[in-house]
Scaffold this motif. Structure first.
Motif, PDB file in Angstrom:
ATOM      1  N   THR A 125       0.809  -1.217   0.000  1.00  0.00           N
ATOM      2  CA  THR A 125       0.000   0.000   0.000  1.00  0.00           C
ATOM      3  C   THR A 125       0.840   1.263   0.000  1.00  0.00           C
ATOM      4  OG1 THR A 125      -0.139  -0.102   2.419  1.00  0.00           O
ATOM      5  CG2 THR A 125      -1.917  -1.149   1.165  1.00  0.00           C
ATOM      6  N   GLU A 126       2.177   1.124  -0.121  1.00  0.00           N
ATOM      7  CA  GLU A 126       3.048   2.297  -0.154  1.00  0.00           C
ATOM      8  C   GLU A 126       3.117   2.859  -1.572  1.00  0.00           C
ATOM      9  OE1 GLU A 126       6.802   1.185   1.356  1.00  0.00           O
ATOM     10  OE2 GLU A 126       6.086   0.717   3.381  1.00  0.00           O
ATOM     11  N   GLY A 127       3.383   4.157  -1.672  1.00  0.00           N
ATOM     12  CA  GLY A 127       3.496   4.775  -2.989  1.00  0.00           C
ATOM     13  C   GLY A 127       2.126   5.103  -3.554  1.00  0.00           C
ATOM     14  N   ASP A 128       2.112   5.453  -4.829  1.00  0.00           N
ATOM     15  CA  ASP A 128       0.885   5.859  -5.503  1.00  0.00           C
ATOM     16  C   ASP A 128       0.296   4.692  -6.265  1.00  0.00           C
ATOM     17  OD1 ASP A 128      -1.174   7.118  -6.723  1.00  0.00           O
ATOM     18  OD2 ASP A 128      -0.004   8.781  -7.547  1.00  0.00           O
ATOM     19  N   SER A 129      -0.603   3.946  -5.613  1.00  0.00           N
ATOM     20  CA  SER A 129      -1.198   2.778  -6.254  1.00  0.00           C
ATOM     21  C   SER A 129      -2.158   3.169  -7.368  1.00  0.00           C
ATOM     22  CB  SER A 129      -1.929   1.917  -5.214  1.00  0.00           C
ATOM     23  OG  SER A 129      -2.964   2.653  -4.603  1.00  0.00           O
ATOM     24  N   ASP A 130      -2.646   4.430  -7.349  1.00  0.00           N
ATOM     25  CA  ASP A 130      -3.551   4.870  -8.408  1.00  0.00           C
ATOM     26  C   ASP A 130      -2.841   4.954  -9.754  1.00  0.00           C
ATOM     27  OD1 ASP A 130      -5.535   5.056  -6.576  1.00  0.00           O
ATOM     28  OD2 ASP A 130      -5.425   7.226  -6.315  1.00  0.00           O
ATOM     29  N   MET A 131      -1.543   5.175  -9.730  1.00  0.00           N
ATOM     30  CA  MET A 131      -0.803   5.359 -10.972  1.00  0.00           C
ATOM     31  C   MET A 131      -0.418   4.036 -11.617  1.00  0.00           C
ATOM     32  SD  MET A 131      -0.672   8.572 -11.554  1.00  0.00           S
ATOM     33  CE  MET A 131       0.625   8.659 -12.790  1.00  0.00           C
ATOM     34  N   ASP A 132      -0.142   3.003 -10.827  1.00  0.00           N
ATOM     35  CA  ASP A 132       0.356   1.753 -11.409  1.00  0.00           C
ATOM     36  C   ASP A 132      -0.713   0.671 -11.530  1.00  0.00           C
ATOM     37  OD1 ASP A 132       0.033   0.803  -8.825  1.00  0.00           O
ATOM     38  OD2 ASP A 132       2.159   0.870  -8.346  1.00  0.00           O
ATOM     39  N   GLY A 133      -1.938   0.964 -11.123  1.00  0.00           N
ATOM     40  CA  GLY A 133      -3.038   0.030 -11.336  1.00  0.00           C
ATOM     41  C   GLY A 133      -3.126  -1.116 -10.358  1.00  0.00           C
ATOM     42  N   ARG A 134      -2.332  -1.070  -9.281  1.00  0.00           N
ATOM     43  CA  ARG A 134      -2.357  -2.240  -8.381  1.00  0.00           C
ATOM     44  C   ARG A 134      -3.634  -2.330  -7.551  1.00  0.00           C
ATOM     45  NH1 ARG A 134       1.912   0.140  -3.967  1.00  0.00           N
ATOM     46  NH2 ARG A 134       2.726   1.501  -5.563  1.00  0.00           N
ATOM     47  N   ASN A 135      -4.443  -1.242  -7.513  1.00  0.00           N
ATOM     48  CA  ASN A 135      -5.732  -1.267  -6.827  1.00  0.00           C
ATOM     49  C   ASN A 135      -6.894  -1.116  -7.810  1.00  0.00           C
ATOM     50  OD1 ASN A 135      -4.255  -1.433  -4.492  1.00  0.00           O
ATOM     51  ND2 ASN A 135      -5.290   0.231  -3.442  1.00  0.00           N
ATOM     52  N   ASP A 136      -6.681  -1.539  -9.051  1.00  0.00           N
ATOM     53  CA  ASP A 136      -7.705  -1.432 -10.094  1.00  0.00           C
ATOM     54  C   ASP A 136      -8.224  -2.812 -10.487  1.00  0.00           C
ATOM     55  OD1 ASP A 136      -6.951   1.191 -10.011  1.00  0.00           O
ATOM     56  OD2 ASP A 136      -6.117   1.259 -12.038  1.00  0.00           O
ATOM     57  N   VAL A 137      -9.461  -2.836 -10.960  1.00  0.00           N
ATOM     58  CA  VAL A 137     -10.056  -4.055 -11.513  1.00  0.00           C
ATOM     59  C   VAL A 137     -10.683  -3.704 -12.859  1.00  0.00           C
ATOM     60  CG1 VAL A 137     -11.697  -5.940 -11.194  1.00  0.00           C
ATOM     61  CG2 VAL A 137     -10.600  -4.902  -9.202  1.00  0.00           C
ATOM     62  N   VAL A 138     -10.373  -4.491 -13.881  1.00  0.00           N
ATOM     63  CA  VAL A 138     -10.974  -4.318 -15.204  1.00  0.00           C
ATOM     64  C   VAL A 138     -12.001  -5.428 -15.405  1.00  0.00           C
ATOM     65  CG1 VAL A 138     -10.593  -4.209 -17.689  1.00  0.00           C
ATOM     66  CG2 VAL A 138      -8.891  -3.245 -16.114  1.00  0.00           C
ATOM     67  N   ILE A 139     -13.214  -5.033 -15.752  1.00  0.00           N
ATOM     68  CA  ILE A 139     -14.333  -5.978 -15.878  1.00  0.00           C
ATOM     69  C   ILE A 139     -14.829  -5.990 -17.313  1.00  0.00           C
ATOM     70  CG2 ILE A 139     -16.665  -6.526 -15.085  1.00  0.00           C
ATOM     71  CD1 ILE A 139     -15.816  -4.677 -12.585  1.00  0.00           C
ATOM     72  N   TYR A 140     -14.963  -7.174 -17.855  1.00  0.00           N
ATOM     73  CA  TYR A 140     -15.566  -7.334 -19.184  1.00  0.00           C
ATOM     74  C   TYR A 140     -17.085  -7.250 -19.037  1.00  0.00           C
ATOM     75  CZ  TYR A 140     -17.320  -9.807 -23.306  1.00  0.00           C
ATOM     76  OH  TYR A 140     -18.016 -10.173 -24.428  1.00  0.00           O
ATOM     77  N   LEU A 152     -24.274   0.874  -9.227  1.00  0.00           N
ATOM     78  CA  LEU A 152     -25.157   1.210  -8.111  1.00  0.00           C
ATOM     79  C   LEU A 152     -24.410   1.376  -6.805  1.00  0.00           C
ATOM     80  CD1 LEU A 152     -28.221  -1.156  -8.736  1.00  0.00           C
ATOM     81  CD2 LEU A 152     -27.886   1.204  -9.474  1.00  0.00           C
ATOM     82  N   SER A 153     -23.292   0.703  -6.634  1.00  0.00           N
ATOM     83  CA  SER A 153     -22.599   0.704  -5.350  1.00  0.00           C
ATOM     84  C   SER A 153     -21.919   2.037  -5.081  1.00  0.00           C
ATOM     85  CB  SER A 153     -21.556  -0.409  -5.320  1.00  0.00           C
ATOM     86  OG  SER A 153     -22.160  -1.651  -5.512  1.00  0.00           O
ATOM     87  N   PRO A 154     -22.144   2.616  -3.898  1.00  0.00           N
ATOM     88  CA  PRO A 154     -21.405   3.826  -3.530  1.00  0.00           C
ATOM     89  C   PRO A 154     -19.948   3.476  -3.260  1.00  0.00           C
ATOM     90  CG  PRO A 154     -22.702   3.056  -1.686  1.00  0.00           C
ATOM     91  CD  PRO A 154     -23.071   2.187  -2.847  1.00  0.00           C
ATOM     92  N   SER A 155     -19.040   4.248  -3.792  1.00  0.00           N
ATOM     93  CA  SER A 155     -17.624   3.958  -3.589  1.00  0.00           C
ATOM     94  C   SER A 155     -16.804   5.195  -3.909  1.00  0.00           C
ATOM     95  CB  SER A 155     -17.183   2.801  -4.496  1.00  0.00           C
ATOM     96  OG  SER A 155     -15.785   2.617  -4.407  1.00  0.00           O
ATOM     97  N   SER A 156     -15.684   5.342  -3.223  1.00  0.00           N
ATOM     98  CA  SER A 156     -14.782   6.451  -3.511  1.00  0.00           C
ATOM     99  C   SER A 156     -13.913   6.164  -4.721  1.00  0.00           C
ATOM    100  CB  SER A 156     -13.892   6.731  -2.296  1.00  0.00           C
ATOM    101  OG  SER A 156     -13.138   5.576  -1.970  1.00  0.00           O
ATOM    102  N   ALA A 157     -13.928   4.926  -5.184  1.00  0.00           N
ATOM    103  CA  ALA A 157     -13.119   4.553  -6.345  1.00  0.00           C
ATOM    104  C   ALA A 157     -13.721   5.140  -7.619  1.00  0.00           C
ATOM    105  CB  ALA A 157     -13.031   3.031  -6.452  1.00  0.00           C
ATOM    106  N   GLY A 158     -12.864   5.324  -8.613  1.00  0.00           N
ATOM    107  CA  GLY A 158     -13.327   5.869  -9.883  1.00  0.00           C
ATOM    108  C   GLY A 158     -13.875   4.777 -10.797  1.00  0.00           C
ATOM    109  N   LEU A 168     -15.225  -2.110 -18.247  1.00  0.00           N
ATOM    110  CA  LEU A 168     -15.378  -1.092 -17.212  1.00  0.00           C
ATOM    111  C   LEU A 168     -14.232  -1.262 -16.226  1.00  0.00           C
ATOM    112  CD1 LEU A 168     -18.557   0.061 -15.366  1.00  0.00           C
ATOM    113  CD2 LEU A 168     -16.619  -0.766 -14.022  1.00  0.00           C
ATOM    114  N   THR A 169     -13.573  -0.149 -15.886  1.00  0.00           N
ATOM    115  CA  THR A 169     -12.451  -0.195 -14.945  1.00  0.00           C
ATOM    116  C   THR A 169     -12.862   0.436 -13.619  1.00  0.00           C
ATOM    117  OG1 THR A 169     -10.859  -0.029 -16.764  1.00  0.00           O
ATOM    118  CG2 THR A 169     -10.043   0.409 -14.549  1.00  0.00           C
ATOM    119  N   TRP A 170     -12.671  -0.316 -12.565  1.00  0.00           N
ATOM    120  CA  TRP A 170     -12.920   0.125 -11.192  1.00  0.00           C
ATOM    121  C   TRP A 170     -11.568   0.558 -10.643  1.00  0.00           C
ATOM    122  CZ3 TRP A 170     -14.884  -3.704  -6.876  1.00  0.00           C
ATOM    123  CH2 TRP A 170     -15.510  -2.980  -5.862  1.00  0.00           C
ATOM    124  N   LYS A 171     -11.333   1.879 -10.484  1.00  0.00           N
ATOM    125  CA  LYS A 171      -9.988   2.395 -10.264  1.00  0.00           C
ATOM    126  C   LYS A 171      -9.769   2.884  -8.839  1.00  0.00           C
ATOM    127  CE  LYS A 171      -7.973   4.894 -13.342  1.00  0.00           C
ATOM    128  NZ  LYS A 171      -6.952   3.943 -13.788  1.00  0.00           N
TER     129      LYS A 171
END
Length: 215
Positions: A125-140, A152-158, A168-171
């Motif tokens: 969880t160190e560094g900028d995980s938003d930049m390297d995609g380690r906290n992202d999910v790509v959905i077909y 529908l789900s409330p979330s702070s993720a993009g 669809l990418t859950w970022k």
């Protein structure tokens, strides 16, 4: 541990090609849906058995008397069981994350898809995980089900949608660690056009009930 379940499918000749009864023809589609639901519930990978390019209604897969192909070269219905075979799933998961469960219901108006993920035990969880995609999910998200997907789900993720590649990418998912267990994040996606149809049907039914009471 990742588990791949091989050669998953159903015989498509449960119903005859010239069968006028839609309930009879839908049998292989629903049978495949039950199998895929069990696969998703247990968080397994699978390979579909099968696609046979020269399948025919008369001769099936032309091997061992089988008729499992999701596509046929002959008959009135050349696509077979695709409403169950083609379904949303997480195609890429960031290295900090792991999938807890996925589920999809193609039988209702909303075509509801649910995905639950959590931090894996080796998450960095160190560094900028938003930049390297380690906290992202790509959905077909196949267009056969989701013409206008809504989260529908409330979330702070993009959320990023790419209709061209049906993804669809859950970022940038964020988590709070707990001493006993990792927290989870849940994503719910429905088809907005289907949702609108459902709401219209409910409104129409309400109007009909009001008219009956007034009369």
């Amino acid at each position: 541990m990742y588990v791949l379940l091989g050669e998953t499918g159903v015989p498509m000749n449960m119903a005859d090609d010239d069968d006028d009864d839609d309930n009879a023809y839908i049998a292989p589609t629903m049978a495949l849906e039950r199998i895929m639901r069990a696969v998703e519930r247990n968080n397994l990978g699978t390979t579909m058995w099968n696609y046979c390019p020269d399948n025919s209604w008369l001769e099936g897969d032309r091997w061992n008397g089988e008729d499992f192909s999701i596509r046929s070269t002959s008959g009135a219905r050349k696509n077979r069981g695709l409403m169950s075979a083609v379904r949303p799933f997480a195609v890429r998961v960031g290295r900090n994350l792991e999938v807890v469960s996925q589920s999809f219901d193609p039988t209702g108006y909303l075509k509801r898809y649910e995905l639950v993920v959590r931090l894996n035990k080796d998450a960095n969880t160190e560094g900028d995980s938003d930049m390297d995609g380690r906290n992202d999910v790509v959905i077909y998200l196949p267009l056969i089900h989701f013409t206008d997907p809504v989260v529908l789900s409330p979330s702070s993720a993009g959320i990023e949608k790419n209709a061209v590649v049906q993804e669809l990418t859950w970022k940038g998912l964020s988590f709070k660690r707990n001493k006993n267990k990792n927290s989870i994040r849940k994503l719910v996606i429905v088809n907005d056009l289907a949702k609108q149809k459902f709401e219209n049907d409910v409104a129409r039914a309400n109007l009909e009930n009001e008219s009956e009471r007034e009369s």
